[in-house]
Motif scaffolding. Structure first.
Motif: not given
Length: 874
Positions: A579-594, A605-610
């Motif tokens: 579920k790569i799109s879900s992973a990147f949504r979490v990543l966006k929230d992660m960066e938003k929270k500092g 992420l590299i493993l998921g994209l692979g």
């Protein structure tokens, strides 16, 4: 005899019997004739009886004494009696009692305020006990009573405000002293400057210094040393140097304290050479500047600086010069030296230093022994640690909680829980009671080893003996339950901790009912970030992501902000599920929270994209890592290699291996497994063998590498090469658990290579390997069909010998290794830094890699599936 003298003498005679003295005093003071016979009878007796009551901690009787004076004394004697009682209480460091009785005095005799001396005494007593509220109330009462404060009074008030971090108020009081007719002195300046420096505001302290110098108030050495020390700790050495010059301008010569502050700060900042130059100037003073001679503190600071930087030769030379000087070495010096040796792994030398200390008449302390024991335990030298503990006991030093806890932790880290449990029992037997940390260490190891019943018993004992089950204890139990697959029970405990604290452990099941007493409810053990990290991690591993999200939301509702570790758990889980799109949504929230991306974030992420064959995006992530200064690790490269090989881009994967070797990142067995499997899948066994050679030069001749290559060759039909490799493994006496040797025997028999198969079996038997005797059957059958009855009978006889000897189980390691308790070593533990500098290491690996890269990465990959085998994922 004067009745006052008689009463005082009677009280003195009954000092050892305070109750009798108190009854005697009450009887005489309460007598109707006492006040008429001598008006100063109670006044002179109060210091005596008050001291007796205070020394005997009869605080209730002190309050009764106050009430007795109020009831029995007229107004003209009441005031001096209460003043005397308040003064004694203040001098005895009982500010609560003193201020309470003082307030009674003020209410009883409001028109006659006490002297400024009594106020100062109460202020001083309150400050000693850090009771700032009393100080502020007393000052306000002084102003209300129109008592003129002294400079000493203001100094106490400034001190109190600084201690309570009210620096602006302290500065205001300092500035208004002159308005009240008091001139600030050097102590006033020192107190305020110290307050600023403790708060990390040395610059404002310097402003105070500049102002008072303009008003002809010269600060003393203490003020300068305080500022110099503060500037040095902040790394502002230039300002510190300027202050040293200003000291000389004010006629104050820097002393050893001044130079020690500078040396300490430089050593802490790692500027050991600069500190060493100052130290040398102090010792030599060849320019005749009148510098102070170094003292024992100076020497110890330099010794500590050398040891901290790992400069043991310089530290040892300094220690020898200290020994020659005689007065410049003490127990602290040796403890610093011991700590330096242990940090550098010089454990034998550290043990010798302990003996050397005894020989030179400096008895090692418990701290000295604990330093060495801790170093030995961390290095796994538990028997030696035990020996040192025996040595300290022979020198009449009893092990303390730190000693036993260090040993216990050492045994637990090695998985020796039985020995750790014995340490705990020995500890209690010797009346050295463990603390919660000690018990938590053992509890963690018991649960890690799956010894749940013993863990339950330990929890019960911890609770019964009042060690206090804290949040760490709860987290250990929750982690154990998660690892044991009991997630629902772990979730119950987390929920129960919010309302019941550690008593939530009582919900662990029938065996835990009543384990935790209700009295623990007062000891609130609320879940923390680690608690939620543990439970969320367990749910993510189990694939229960929806429940993990609920726990995440619950955590936010409890005002516990998540960190990058928790976000990484979600990202990894989503990537593993594709579920790569879900992973990147979490990543966006992660960066938003500092929360910054970690190496774990990128690896997931590299493993998921692979898995989605999104190679272009993977290279984009690698570029981003370089831009953000996040260096890739071996797992990053392994994930990329796996993705490239699955996308049939083996040549690009080999380029990554080249890059790893160039950057000094040590490839592990997983790295080479990915490439070897990819080449073998494409039937490019020559390239696979070249990679195998590189792996041997990097990781060494590891059993796991030989097993990997053997199984791949065998699965690819390279029977003869597999046989030769297996014979090399037999010559090296490797553990054969990862070798599909039965398949090799079967294939040799099918190819009519019966003599080779027979030779392998006989070699295995002669080398003492225990293996399944059924492996003989296809060879015996083949020889029989061929008409070689003699060979078949001989082999059958050898098979019967193995069965008679009892070696019939499929334990493919040599018998002497089995009896010695040696476990198979399947890990790659070579030191990469050593490999880089050796002749047969990375240099050869790189040359070999360059030589074979040209023929690597064939595009014509055939669908030959290798034989499935279990292999450790390194």
């Amino acid at each position: 005899m004067d009745p006052t003298t008689s009463l005082s003498k009677a009280l003195f005679n009954n000092t050892n019997n305070p109750k009798l003295a108190w009854h005697l005093f009450k009887r005489i003071i309460s007598s109707p004739t006492s006040s008429s016979s001598s008006s100063d009878l109670p006044l002179r007796s109060i210091p005596v009886i008050a001291r007796i009551l205070i020394d005997s901690k009869m605080h209730r009787e002190i309050d009764s004494l106050h009430q007795l004076l109020l009831l029995s004394q007229p107004l003209e004697t009441l005031r001096p009696c209460l003043v005397s009682l308040v003064r004694i209480l203040a001098k005895s460091n009982l500010p609560d009692k003193a201020v309470a009785h003082f307030k009674s005095l003020r209410s009883r005799v409001p028109d006659k305020p006490p002297s400024v001396y009594l106020y100062n005494l109460l202020l001083e007593s309150s400050l000693r006990e850090n009771n700032v509220d009393f100080v502020l109330w007393l000052y306000k009462d002084m102003i209300f009573s129109r008592i003129k404060p002294e400079t000493y009074t203001f100094n106490l008030l400034i001190w109190a405000l600084c201690e309570s971090d009210r620096l602006d108020d302290a500065r205001e009081v300092f500035d208004k002293m002159r308005d009240k007719g008091c001139q600030p002195n050097e102590y006033s300046v020192g107190i305020l400057v110290r307050g600023y420096c403790r708060a990390g505001l040395a610059g404002r302290g310097l402003e105070v210094l500049d102002e008072v110098r303009s008003c002809n108030v010269l600060p003393n050495k203490v003020v300068y040393n305080t500022l110099i020390s503060s500037f040095c700790k902040q790394g502002r050495t230039d300002e510190a140097e300027k202050l040293v010059e200003r000291m000389r301008e004010d006629g104050l010569f820097p002393d050893a304290v001044t130079f020690n502050s500078r040396i300490s700060a430089l050593c802490s900042a790692g500027k050991i050479l600069e500190a060493s130059r100052i130290f040398r100037d102090m010792r030599v003073d060849d320019q005749g500047l009148g510098l102070p001679q170094p003292n024992v503190v100076t020497y110890n600071l330099m010794l500590q600086g050398f040891c901290k930087e790992g400069m043991l030769e310089e530290a040892e030379a300094l220690l020898k010069s200290m020994e020659k000087a005689g007065d410049f070495i003490n127990l602290e010096s040796y403890n610093i030296w011991l700590l330096g040796l242990v940090r550098k792994g010089k454990l034998l030398e550290a043990r010798l230093v302990l003996q050397e200390m005894v020989d030179k008449g400096i008895e090692p302390s418990i701290y000295s022994y604990n330093i060495v024991i801790n170093g030995l335990c961390k290095s796994g030298m538990l028997r030696d640690a035990r020996t040192v503990m025996s040595l300290m006991e022979r020198n009449n030093i009893s092990p303390d909680t730190v000693t036993y806890s260090t040993l216990l932790h050492g045994f637990c880290s090695k998985g020796k829980v039985f020995e750790a449990n014995n340490i705990l029992h020995e500890m209690i037997t010797n009346n050295c009671f463990p603390n919660t940390h000690t018990c938590n260490t053992l509890l963690h190891s018991l649960l890690k080893e799956g010894r749940t019943s013993e863990a339950e018993e330990l929890l019960k004992k911890m609770n019964e003996r009042g060690y206090g089950l804290d949040t760490v204890t709860c987290n250990i139990v929750i982690d154990g339950l998660c690892n044991d697959g009991k997630l629902d029970k772990a979730i119950e405990i987390v929920s129960g901790m919010w309302s019941h604290g550690s008593a939530a452990l009582g919900n662990l099941g029938n065996s835990f009912i009543g384990l935790v007493d209700d009295s623990n409810n007062g000891k609130k053990c609320s879940p923390d970030l680690i608690t939620y990290s543990t439970i969320i991690g367990g749910l993510c591993k189990a694939g229960r992501l929806d429940e993990a999200k609920k726990k995440f939301m619950e955590m936010l509702g409890k005002n516990l902000p998540p960190d990058s570790v928790i976000y990484d758990m979600f990202i990894r889980s989503f990537c593993e599920q594709g579920k790569i799109s879900s992973a990147f949504r979490v990543l966006k929230d992660m960066e938003k929270k500092g929360c910054n991306k970690s190496i774990q974030t990128y690896n997931s992420l590299i493993l998921g994209l692979g898995s989605k064959k999104q190679i272009f995006e993977i290279y984009g992530l690698m570029d981003e890592m370089r831009e953000r200064g996040v260096p890739p690790d071996v797992r990053t490269y392994n994930n990329m290699m796996k993705s490239l090989c699955e996308g049939e881009r083996v040549r690009d994967a080999t380029s990554l291996l080249d890059e790893m070797l160039q950057k000094g990142i040590s490839p592990n067995i997983s790295t080479f497994r990915i490439l070897i499997e990819a080449f073998c899948k494409g039937c490019d066994f020559g390239a696979a063998h070249e990679v195998f050679d590189i792996a041997l030069s990097v990781c060494g001749h590891k059993e796991a590498l030989y097993g990997l290559m053997f199984n791949q060759l065998l699965a690819g039909g390279e029977i003869w090469n597999a046989k030769e490799l297996f014979e090399v493994a037999l010559d090296r006496c490797f553990y054969l658990g990862n070798f599909n040797y039965k398949d090799l025997i079967d294939r040799l028999c099918k190819d009519e290579k019966l003599e080779d198969a027979s030779s392998i079996l006989i070699t295995m038997k002669n080398k003492g390997y225990g293996f399944d005797t059924a492996s003989f059957l296809p060879v015996i059958d083949g020889l029989g069909k061929r008409g070689n009855k003699h060979g078949a009978d001989e082999l059958a006889e050898r098979m019967m010998e193995m069965e008679t000897e009892g070696r019939v189980t499929d334990k493919v390691y040599r018998n002497e290794r089995e009896t010695s308790g040696r476990k198979p070593n399947n890990t790659c533990r070579s030191d990469w830094q050593t490999i880089v500098h050796r002749d047969d290491g990375s240099g050869i690996a790189l040359k070999t890699l360059k030589r074979v890269q040209k023929g690597w990465g064939r595009e014509s990959l055939i669908n030959l599936q290798p034989h499935t085998n279990e292999f450790i994922d390194y």
